[in-house]
Structures are given as structure tokens and as C-alpha cells.
Design a protein around this motif. Structure first.
Motif, PDB file in Angstrom:
ATOM      1  N   LYS A 111       0.845  -1.212  -0.258  1.00  0.00           N
ATOM      2  CA  LYS A 111       0.241   0.104   0.001  1.00  0.00           C
ATOM      3  C   LYS A 111       0.841   1.291  -0.058  1.00  0.00           C
ATOM      4  O   LYS A 111       0.352   2.101  -0.686  1.00  0.00           O
ATOM      5  CB  LYS A 111      -1.074  -0.235   1.302  1.00  0.00           C
ATOM      6  CG  LYS A 111      -2.176  -0.816   1.122  1.00  0.00           C
ATOM      7  CD  LYS A 111      -2.947  -0.934   2.311  1.00  0.00           C
ATOM      8  CE  LYS A 111      -4.476  -2.047   2.309  1.00  0.00           C
ATOM      9  NZ  LYS A 111      -5.151  -1.664   3.319  1.00  0.00           N
ATOM     10  N   ALA A 112       1.942   1.279   0.855  1.00  0.00           N
ATOM     11  CA  ALA A 112       2.745   2.355   0.904  1.00  0.00           C
ATOM     12  C   ALA A 112       3.565   2.570  -0.376  1.00  0.00           C
ATOM     13  O   ALA A 112       3.714   3.919  -0.847  1.00  0.00           O
ATOM     14  CB  ALA A 112       3.894   2.197   1.948  1.00  0.00           C
ATOM     15  N   GLU A 113       3.891   1.481  -1.113  1.00  0.00           N
ATOM     16  CA  GLU A 113       4.548   1.682  -2.586  1.00  0.00           C
ATOM     17  C   GLU A 113       3.489   2.264  -3.474  1.00  0.00           C
ATOM     18  O   GLU A 113       3.696   3.008  -4.276  1.00  0.00           O
ATOM     19  CB  GLU A 113       4.970   0.302  -2.990  1.00  0.00           C
ATOM     20  CG  GLU A 113       6.391  -0.066  -2.439  1.00  0.00           C
ATOM     21  CD  GLU A 113       6.576  -1.606  -2.742  1.00  0.00           C
ATOM     22  OE1 GLU A 113       6.160  -2.001  -3.621  1.00  0.00           O
ATOM     23  OE2 GLU A 113       8.137  -1.730  -2.567  1.00  0.00           O
ATOM     24  N   ILE A 114       2.391   1.715  -3.544  1.00  0.00           N
ATOM     25  CA  ILE A 114       1.234   2.376  -4.439  1.00  0.00           C
ATOM     26  C   ILE A 114       1.067   3.763  -4.071  1.00  0.00           C
ATOM     27  O   ILE A 114       1.071   4.517  -4.939  1.00  0.00           O
ATOM     28  CB  ILE A 114      -0.162   1.484  -4.091  1.00  0.00           C
ATOM     29  CG1 ILE A 114       0.081   0.133  -4.840  1.00  0.00           C
ATOM     30  CG2 ILE A 114      -1.074   2.138  -4.848  1.00  0.00           C
ATOM     31  CD1 ILE A 114      -1.134  -0.913  -4.221  1.00  0.00           C
ATOM     32  N   LYS A 115       1.131   4.103  -2.699  1.00  0.00           N
ATOM     33  CA  LYS A 115       0.675   5.562  -2.590  1.00  0.00           C
ATOM     34  C   LYS A 115       1.900   6.526  -2.923  1.00  0.00           C
ATOM     35  O   LYS A 115       1.738   7.507  -3.688  1.00  0.00           O
ATOM     36  CB  LYS A 115       0.480   5.565  -0.890  1.00  0.00           C
ATOM     37  CG  LYS A 115       0.283   6.956  -0.608  1.00  0.00           C
ATOM     38  CD  LYS A 115       0.102   7.001   0.859  1.00  0.00           C
ATOM     39  CE  LYS A 115      -0.252   8.459   1.562  1.00  0.00           C
ATOM     40  NZ  LYS A 115      -0.506   8.539   3.063  1.00  0.00           N
ATOM     41  N   ALA A 116       3.104   5.972  -2.890  1.00  0.00           N
ATOM     42  CA  ALA A 116       4.285   6.578  -3.246  1.00  0.00           C
ATOM     43  C   ALA A 116       4.324   6.678  -4.623  1.00  0.00           C
ATOM     44  O   ALA A 116       4.570   7.841  -5.495  1.00  0.00           O
ATOM     45  CB  ALA A 116       5.622   5.901  -2.876  1.00  0.00           C
TER      46      ALA A 116
ATOM     47  N   ALA B 282       5.744   8.203   5.086  1.00  0.00           N
ATOM     48  CA  ALA B 282       4.535   7.171   4.509  1.00  0.00           C
ATOM     49  C   ALA B 282       4.904   6.052   4.088  1.00  0.00           C
ATOM     50  O   ALA B 282       3.761   5.269   4.123  1.00  0.00           O
ATOM     51  CB  ALA B 282       4.064   8.251   3.442  1.00  0.00           C
ATOM     52  N   VAL B 283       6.068   5.649   4.196  1.00  0.00           N
ATOM     53  CA  VAL B 283       6.604   4.361   3.519  1.00  0.00           C
ATOM     54  C   VAL B 283       6.854   3.592   4.959  1.00  0.00           C
ATOM     55  O   VAL B 283       7.827   4.221   5.687  1.00  0.00           O
ATOM     56  CB  VAL B 283       7.747   4.233   2.537  1.00  0.00           C
ATOM     57  CG1 VAL B 283       7.988   2.837   2.159  1.00  0.00           C
ATOM     58  CG2 VAL B 283       7.351   5.117   1.376  1.00  0.00           C
TER      59      VAL B 283
ATOM     60  N   GLN C 193       1.595   6.801  -7.014  1.00  0.00           N
ATOM     61  CA  GLN C 193       0.554   7.667  -7.177  1.00  0.00           C
ATOM     62  C   GLN C 193       1.134   9.210  -6.928  1.00  0.00           C
ATOM     63  O   GLN C 193       0.673   9.826  -7.811  1.00  0.00           O
ATOM     64  CB  GLN C 193      -0.775   7.255  -6.462  1.00  0.00           C
ATOM     65  CG  GLN C 193      -1.416   6.005  -6.745  1.00  0.00           C
ATOM     66  CD  GLN C 193      -2.426   5.518  -5.963  1.00  0.00           C
ATOM     67  OE1 GLN C 193      -2.614   6.241  -4.845  1.00  0.00           O
ATOM     68  NE2 GLN C 193      -3.439   4.703  -6.449  1.00  0.00           N
ATOM     69  N   ALA C 194       1.872   9.437  -5.799  1.00  0.00           N
ATOM     70  CA  ALA C 194       2.103  10.586  -5.611  1.00  0.00           C
ATOM     71  C   ALA C 194       3.135  11.249  -6.530  1.00  0.00           C
ATOM     72  O   ALA C 194       3.289  12.234  -6.959  1.00  0.00           O
ATOM     73  CB  ALA C 194       2.683  10.627  -4.209  1.00  0.00           C
TER      74      ALA C 194
ATOM     75  N   ARG D  14       1.644  12.032  -9.752  1.00  0.00           N
ATOM     76  CA  ARG D  14       1.197  13.407  -9.714  1.00  0.00           C
ATOM     77  C   ARG D  14       2.038  14.481  -9.644  1.00  0.00           C
ATOM     78  O   ARG D  14       2.045  15.614  -9.763  1.00  0.00           O
ATOM     79  CB  ARG D  14       0.148  13.453  -8.307  1.00  0.00           C
ATOM     80  CG  ARG D  14      -1.089  12.859  -8.743  1.00  0.00           C
ATOM     81  CD  ARG D  14      -2.014  13.073  -7.652  1.00  0.00           C
ATOM     82  NE  ARG D  14      -2.557  11.842  -7.169  1.00  0.00           N
ATOM     83  CZ  ARG D  14      -2.356  11.344  -5.960  1.00  0.00           C
ATOM     84  NH1 ARG D  14      -1.775  12.089  -4.786  1.00  0.00           N
ATOM     85  NH2 ARG D  14      -3.122  10.193  -5.556  1.00  0.00           N
TER      86      ARG D  14
ATOM     87  N   VAL E  42       6.760  11.808  -1.751  1.00  0.00           N
ATOM     88  CA  VAL E  42       6.074  11.331  -0.614  1.00  0.00           C
ATOM     89  C   VAL E  42       6.976  11.320   0.582  1.00  0.00           C
ATOM     90  O   VAL E  42       8.056  11.041   0.557  1.00  0.00           O
ATOM     91  CB  VAL E  42       5.646   9.783  -0.904  1.00  0.00           C
ATOM     92  CG1 VAL E  42       4.935   9.330   0.668  1.00  0.00           C
ATOM     93  CG2 VAL E  42       4.581   9.797  -2.117  1.00  0.00           C
TER      94      VAL E  42
END
Length: 104
Positions: free
Chosen positions: A48-53, A67-68, A55-56, A59, A63
């Protein structure tokens, strides 16, 4: 009422030893399952943290390092940093347990 129970216990006291072995096996299986669940949870958190990073980054924003989760990656443990991630599995497990306790 109590006398038949005492008679049974007096004649079959030795059954305690095999039953303790069975209970030890059940406890060991329970612990292995708990370890597998814990490992899966850490893998999910890391994914999940890799996906969030990602995505950020897509954009155009970075990150924050917080967050990771650091404990999700074996290379981030002290043993992983020292041995370059090639530490013995028991050392990696001990490091993960230490980090889990430290977060509490």
C-alpha cells in the motif's frame, strides 16, 4: 460425585504427558499461523505504501519518508543495513520482532 473423578485421575494420571505434547503442538501451530498473518500484514502495508508513493510520484509530488513503513522492508532493518539484506533469516526475524515491539 468427586470419588469417580479421583479414581479416574488415580488410574490414568500418565495421560497428562501425551496430552501436554498435543497441547504443545497446537500452541506451536497457533504461533506459526500468527507469524504468517503478521508477515502478510506487513507485506500488505508495504505494498500500500509503494502504491501511495507511486501515485504521488505520478502526480509530481514526492512522498514523505514517514509514509513508507520502514519495518515492511527487510533492507531497512539494522541487520539488513549491516549485511546488505543478506542476513540470516533468524536475524531478520529478530529484527522485525524488535521493530514491532519498538513501535508499541
Amino acid at each position: 460425585m468427586v470419588q469417580p473423578l479421583l479414581d479416574f485421575a488415580g488410574q490414568y494420571w500418565w495421560l497428562v504427558f501425551p496430552l501436554l505434547g498435543v497441547m504443545g503442538g497446537v500452541g506451536r501451530a497457533w504461533e506459526r499461523g500468527a507469524r504468517r498473518r503478521h508477515t502478510r500484514r506487513l507485506e500488505i502495508l508495504h505494498a500500500k505504501a509503494e502504491i501511495k508513493a507511486a501515485q504521488a510520484a505520478a502526480r509530481g509530488r514526492g512522498v514523505a519518508p514517514s509514509a513508507v513503513p520502514a519495518s515492511a522492508s527487510p533492507r531497512r532493518t539494522r541487520a539488513g543495513r549491516i549485511a546488505g539484506g543478506a542476513a540470516h533469516p533468524a536475524v531478520r526475524r529478530a529484527g522485525r520482532r524488535h521493530q514491532a515491539v519498538a513501535r508499541l
